[in-house]
Design an enzyme around this catalytic site. Structure first.
Site, PDB file in Angstrom:
ATOM      1  CB  ALA A 144      -0.900   0.004   1.231  1.00  0.00           C
ATOM      2  CG  ASP A 145      -0.005   4.806  -2.355  1.00  0.00           C
ATOM      3  OD1 ASP A 145      -1.080   4.847  -1.716  1.00  0.00           O
ATOM      4  OD2 ASP A 145       0.064   5.094  -3.564  1.00  0.00           O
ATOM      5  CB  SER A 146       0.716   7.760   2.256  1.00  0.00           C
ATOM      6  OG  SER A 146       0.756   8.519   1.064  1.00  0.00           O
TER       7      SER A 146
ATOM      8  CG  ASP B 280      -3.075   2.183  -1.828  1.00  0.00           C
ATOM      9  OD1 ASP B 280      -4.046   2.378  -2.572  1.00  0.00           O
ATOM     10  OD2 ASP B 280      -1.936   1.899  -2.247  1.00  0.00           O
TER      11      ASP B 280
END
Lengths: 80, 423
Positions: free
Chosen positions: A35-37, A39
């Site tokens: 995940a990224d921030s 997400d």
């Protein structure tokens, strides 16, 4: 597995497009599940929607693994 | 000025996914029009559109667009369709050009300039409803990046590691033409060696159709006969048919292309722009804006009107067809009798911000294959003209030079001149 854990894992699988066997309690959304921030922000929103609770930003910052989410939501839904 | 050539093509159109697939169907006289599928249209004045064929839809064909082949489902959820179309067309174009920059130097010399006329209209609409219904805490963090027009270029640059100029054009229906023209200029001026340029659009949703209906721009008399609805220059035309999709080209500095042995489709030799300064949606009735932008493109190309073989017209199937036709006649004068001019919108509809890119690609292929695609449904020409409007069937003929026109809301005009490549 608790009902809360089942529902949390289903959301994580759906939103992050990861295999079910990777979604274990110790899995970190960013380091282990890709995940990224943004997400993680969306995941928290999806938890709020599913469980009908509000997760304040301070609490959201502490939810970094699947287990953190399950623990938080079990507590939050028990109160309700 | 450095010379710029076209070395790659990519397309998602209402006829097919893919350049050759779309071109083959275009030359076969296929229409992308059908009754609207996928959203409620029964209360809309226009119930016809040129939607991209997709698996599972009534309009699906063997060359249908399967979004899963181009973007992971979890990523598709975060963006509007115009971005997926743009990403697909760009990937096709880079593959076609056989250009995948691996070194840092190649990456910083390769840029992206892909625009859209409207951007993520569908997502803005849906999120507005969600905001109204459930409040601001339900607005997704992907709402903004999934709707922004320059995010086509964002995604394309990340996927292919293109670190040169990263730009986007928003000039309504002239977007695709401006994008290719501006990208060519960036290469001519030395800002980049290679550019991925084009346009993408998907405003095919209830609010998009309703909005253009309110402008009285769409065809409304052909809901029961969709393939007859887009009929440029015909007496019975009553508006455009909205399309969706994307077109991208790889533009390259000539010597850069030659050094690596790239296949060269054509050369971009002219680009002209003008403003009508007249009305927010209607073109100036004297066609002066269209005239000046074609003249500017020819001047830049160093050509005379008699050099033009084929014109891919803006030709939307509206009242404006006549204005463009008269402007072309004014530009070419006595050469009118030797020119073929068609509107491929009769087959693919009006792709708005992607129109100019898709039509530039058709112009490139017209040069490659020496054939002018047809204007479908031109049963009863509304105008007398010496120009061959290529009714019904494509015309085999010499095409060394093609001119492609786009005119947009706001009175923004652009023309490109493409020429068969000679080293």
């Amino acid at each position: 597995m608790s009902d809360v854990a089942e529902r949390v894992k289903k959301i994580v699988i759906e939103h992050l497009g990861v295999d079910a066997d990777k979604v274990i309690d110790s899995a970190n959304f960013i380091d282990d599940l890709g995940a990224d921030s943004l997400d993680t922000v969306e995941l928290v929103m999806a938890f709020e929607e599913e469980f009908g609770v509000e997760i304040p930003d301070e609490s959201a910052e502490g939810i970094v693994t699947v287990g953190d989410a399950v623990k938080f939501l079990e507590k939050a839904t028990a109160k309700a | 000025m450095r010379r710029v050539v076209v070395t790659g093509l990519g397309m998602v159109s209402p006829l097919a996914c893919g350049v050759e697939q779309s071109w083959k169907r275009l030359l076969a006289g296929e229409s992308g029009a059908a009754r609207i599928e996928g959203f409620e249209a029964s209360d809309l004045a226009c119930q016809v559109a040129m939607q991209v064929p997709r698996p599972g839809r009534a309009k699906a064909n063997s060359d249908a667009f399967n979004a899963d082949e181009w973007m992971e489902p979890k990523e598709q959820r975060k963006v509007d369709d115009f971005i997926i179309f743009g990403v697909a067309a760009a990937r096709q174009a880079l593959k076609d050009a056989d250009w995948a920059p691996k070194t840092y130097q190649d990456q910083i010399e390769t840029g992206v300039l892909i625009g859209s006329g409207i951007g993520g209209l569908g997502g803005i609409n849906e999120t507005s409803l969600l905001l109204q219904e459930k409040g601001p805490r339900r607005v997704s963090p992907f709402f903004v990046p999934g709707r922004l027009i320059n995010l086509i270029g964002g995604h394309v640059s990340i996927e292919h590691q293109l670190k040169g100029p990263n730009h986007a054009v928003v000039t309504a229906c002239s977007t695709g033409t401006h994008a290719i023209g501006d990208a060519a200029r960036l290469i001519m001026l030395g800002d980049a060696e290679v550019m991925v340029a084009g346009g993408a659009e998907s405003a095919l949703n209830r609010i998009g159709i309703a909005g253009f209906c309110a402008c009285k721009a769409l065809a409304t008399a052909f809901n029961d006969n969709p393939t007859a609805a887009s009929r440029p220059y015909d007496r019975d035309r009553d508006g455009f048919v909205m399309g969706e999709g994307a077109g991208c080209v790889v533009l390259e500095e000539m010597e850069h292309a030659q050094r690596r042995g790239a296949r060269i489709y054509a050369e971009v030799i002219g680009y002209g722009m003008s403003g009508d300064a007249y009305h927010i949606t209607a073109p100036a009735e004297d066609g002066d804006g269209a005239y000046r932008c074609m003249r500017a493109a020819l001047k830049r190309a160093g050509l005379t009107p008699a050099d033009i073989d084929y014109v891919n017209a803006h030709g939307t199937s509206t009242m404006a067809d006549g204005i463009e036709l008269r402007a072309v006649e004014r530009v070419v004068g006595e050469a009118a009798a030797t020119i073929s001019m068609s509107s491929t919108k009769s087959s693919v509809g009006h792709l708005l911000g992607a129109a100019g890119a898709v039509e530039a690609i058709f112009s490139v292929l017209a040069i490659r294959d020496q054939i002018a695609p047809a204007t479908l449904n031109l049963d009863n020409p509304a105008f007398e003209t010496a120009i061959d409007l290529v009714p019904h069937t494509p015309r085999k003929r010499k095409i060394d030079v093609a001119l492609s026109n786009s005119f947009g809301f706001g009175g923004t005009n652009a023309s490109l001149v493409l020429r068969r490549f000679e080293g």
